[in-house]
Motif scaffolding. Structure first.
Motif, PDB file in Angstrom:
ATOM      1  N   GLY A  75       0.788  -1.224  -0.267  1.00  0.00           N
ATOM      2  CA  GLY A  75      -0.161  -0.002   0.115  1.00  0.00           C
ATOM      3  C   GLY A  75       0.995   1.013  -0.068  1.00  0.00           C
ATOM      4  N   THR A  76       1.930   1.315   1.100  1.00  0.00           N
ATOM      5  CA  THR A  76       3.033   2.468   0.733  1.00  0.00           C
ATOM      6  C   THR A  76       3.697   2.472  -0.751  1.00  0.00           C
ATOM      7  OG1 THR A  76       3.632   2.038   3.498  1.00  0.00           O
ATOM      8  CG2 THR A  76       4.749   3.072   1.395  1.00  0.00           C
ATOM      9  N   ILE A  77       3.742   1.036  -1.320  1.00  0.00           N
ATOM     10  CA  ILE A  77       4.393   1.590  -2.332  1.00  0.00           C
ATOM     11  C   ILE A  77       3.643   1.866  -3.166  1.00  0.00           C
ATOM     12  CG2 ILE A  77       5.447   0.388  -4.729  1.00  0.00           C
ATOM     13  CD1 ILE A  77       6.702  -1.525  -2.364  1.00  0.00           C
ATOM     14  N   LEU A  78       1.854   1.258  -3.235  1.00  0.00           N
ATOM     15  CA  LEU A  78       1.503   2.453  -4.659  1.00  0.00           C
ATOM     16  C   LEU A  78       0.409   3.658  -4.167  1.00  0.00           C
ATOM     17  CD1 LEU A  78      -0.968  -0.940  -4.785  1.00  0.00           C
ATOM     18  CD2 LEU A  78       0.710  -0.682  -6.019  1.00  0.00           C
ATOM     19  N   MET A  79       0.369   4.111  -3.076  1.00  0.00           N
ATOM     20  CA  MET A  79       0.103   5.394  -3.022  1.00  0.00           C
ATOM     21  C   MET A  79      -0.298   6.060  -3.757  1.00  0.00           C
ATOM     22  SD  MET A  79      -2.350   6.021   0.023  1.00  0.00           S
ATOM     23  CE  MET A  79      -1.356   4.906   1.451  1.00  0.00           C
ATOM     24  N   ASP A  80       1.034   6.573  -4.019  1.00  0.00           N
ATOM     25  CA  ASP A  80       1.990   7.250  -4.926  1.00  0.00           C
ATOM     26  C   ASP A  80       1.944   7.403  -6.825  1.00  0.00           C
ATOM     27  OD1 ASP A  80       1.355  10.423  -3.559  1.00  0.00           O
ATOM     28  OD2 ASP A  80       2.668   8.957  -2.253  1.00  0.00           O
TER      29      ASP A  80
END
Length: 532
Positions: free
Chosen positions: A332-337
């Motif tokens: 989720g952190t990687i995909l957030m932006d």
């Protein structure tokens, strides 16, 4: 400077005077570095984020402490189950107290000082636990840790959101949730190896790291601008973006927007409920309510019962939880932006809806002999755990839910019929960790204007902790009423979350905080930016 009436919703000057940045990158000149708010992750930005999320790790250690420490504390100090239940539940009470004051403190003394102030509470709390000789000192320490948690749960994501450029803000802010997850999981694993006093002493390490590191990181440029310290604001922004970065456009936007807000009368808590801030308030509070009432704490308890009833040790259950939660939170952190907030929220809410529905079906099938064998399959499809507060079921039969609400015993309902082997696809666990666990905090840190952020942040944080307590308290009563009905209610709430996100939650990826806030809070009759 002439002040305008808030009720009229109009100002004589536009909120944003800078030109809208290009959509697909800028060419020529300074390249991507000259696009307002778009830059790479500098060493100062990374260091500032790491120092701030030490507070998130402290948060995680606090929620991960009580389960592995239970047997040691009760045996050494001779605590009853009721006394230990108070020790567990008082953390939430302290967090609510800290949440009430969090926004005001962060506005008065700054984001860095607020984090340092919260760590004083956490350090005092952990030391009280380390040297405690009776239940009173344990409760005193736990209450202080809770107060620090309440402060940290607001100020850490807000600080990260205010220092990061728009192209990195989502991912960096979500590290807050990832570190809570890591703190909780690592603390539990360490608790299986060391004494409860040593475990509490280890809990002071991230506190000390943050206290020592805070003087070496810059203050939030937006808080400095709000305080009228324009030179310090530009200096902090330059440090964060790099010595050779072009910051004039971003600094001008922050200054212009802040000056426009300062034309308004001093904000109070009651101002939050004006129509001007209606959308921000509905989105911020709504996401927190739906996050908690979607069955997070209920899934925590049910997952524990699954592993215990299956004959597996709590350690196996904990490792299985971490094996799903940390990778999914990282994803989720990687995909957030990259994918944006809305797609992740929609996928996450849909997954939790499906997970709770499967659990409800499994309970429903327990009453039908012909379908009873399929019940565990649906439970395994639907459940592992919902978020970071997972604890294995205590050996004495008291659930984590009982500890939270201060009750005792294992509750009136039984999971004896659910002899399940944990082979779950972990729908709920993975889905919640992907989006609903962390994104509501990211959105909260983005949508409120700087003049209202303190009051709004306190309210949203308080709602989150209060919702957690309500669900924890009500869960046993709901299960006594109807086990299947309880999880169908949770599934319905998660379904409503999908509609809520689709209709009301804006996509904030790739926009500066000023653009987001100007669009959601119509302080001018014609806002230059709009968010669908």
């Amino acid at each position: 400077m002439v002040k305008e009436s808030r009720g009229e919703g109009q100002l004589s000057s536009p909120l944003i005077v800078a030109d809208k940045p290009c959509e697909n990158g800028c060419s020529g000149g300074g390249g991507g570095e000259e696009e307002m708010g778009v830059s790479s992750a500098t060493s100062v930005l990374v260091l500032s984020t790491l120092i701030s999320v030490c507070g998130s790790y402290v948060f995680g250690t606090a929620v991960g402490y009580s389960s592995p420490a239970e047997s040691g504390i009760m045996d050494e100090l001779g605590l009853s189950l009721a006394e230990y239940s108070v020790f567990g539940s008082i953390l939430t009470i302290g967090a609510m107290l800290g949440a009430i004051a969090s926004g005001r403190i962060a506005d008065l003394i700054g984001r860095r000082a607020a984090m340092g102030f919260s760590e004083v509470f956490c350090l005092m709390g952990w030391l009280a636990v380390v040297f405690s000789k009776d239940a009173w000192w344990l409760d005193f320490g736990r209450l202080f840790i809770g107060c620090g948690m309440g402060l940290l749960s607001y100020v850490v994501p807000v600080y990260i959101a205010e220092i990061t450029p728009k192209n990195l803000r989502g991912g960096f802010t979500t590290v807050h949730q990832l570190m809570i997850c890591c703190g909780s999981s690592i603390t539990f694993l360490l608790g299986t190896l060391v004494n409860w006093r040593i475990l509490a002493l280890i809990g002071t390490i991230p506190c000390l790291i943050q206290v020592v590191g805070l003087p070496f990181v810059p203050e939030s440029p937006r808080w400095l601008a709000r305080s009228g310290r324009w030179r310090d604001c530009e200096a902090a922004l330059q440090r964060l973006r790099g010595e050779n970065a072009f910051i004039s456009q971003e600094a001008a936007e922050i200054k212009d927007y802040t000056e426009t807000l300062q034309q308004l009368s001093e904000a109070t808590v009651l101002d939050l409920f004006q129509w001007t801030y209606a959308r921000s308030l509905i989105v911020g509070v709504g996401l927190m309510v739906l996050q908690q009432f979607g069955g997070v704490n209920a899934i925590v308890f049910y997952a524990s019962a699954i592993f215990v009833s299956a004959g597996f040790s709590g350690h196996v259950g904990s490792i299985a939880m971490v094996a799903v939660q940390i990778p999914m939170t990282t994803l989720g952190t990687i995909l957030m932006d990259k994918s944006g907030r809305r797609p992740l929220l929609l996928a996450s809410a849909a997954g939790t809806c499906l997970g709770c529905f499967f659990v409800g079906i499994s309970f429903l099938m327990q009453g039908h002999q012909g379908w009873k064998e399929l019940g565990p399959i649906f439970a395994l499809l639907g459940v592992l755990k919902g978020w970071d507060l997972y604890k294995p079921l205590p050996k004495n039969g008291a659930s984590f839910m009982n500890i939270i609400v201060g009750g005792c015993g294992s509750g009136s309902h039984s999971f004896e019929s659910m002899k399940i082997a944990p082979k779950s696809t972990h729908i709920y666990d993975g889905a919640f960790s992907l989006g609903m666990g962390g994104i509501p905090w990211v959105i909260m840190s983005e949508i409120f204007p700087i003049n209202m952020k303190g009051s709004a942040g306190s309210l949203v944080t308080l709602v989150s902790w209060l919702g957690s307590w309500i669900i924890s308290y009500a869960f046993n009563f709901l299960m006594k009423w109807s086990s299947a009905g309880t999880f169908f209610i949770f599934s319905s709430v998660c379904g409503i979350t999908v509609l809520f996100v689709a209709k009301l939650v804006p996509e904030t990826k790739g926009r500066t905080l000023e653009e987001i806030q100007a669009s959601m809070n119509p302080l001018s009759a014609k806002s230059k930016y709009s968010i669908p």
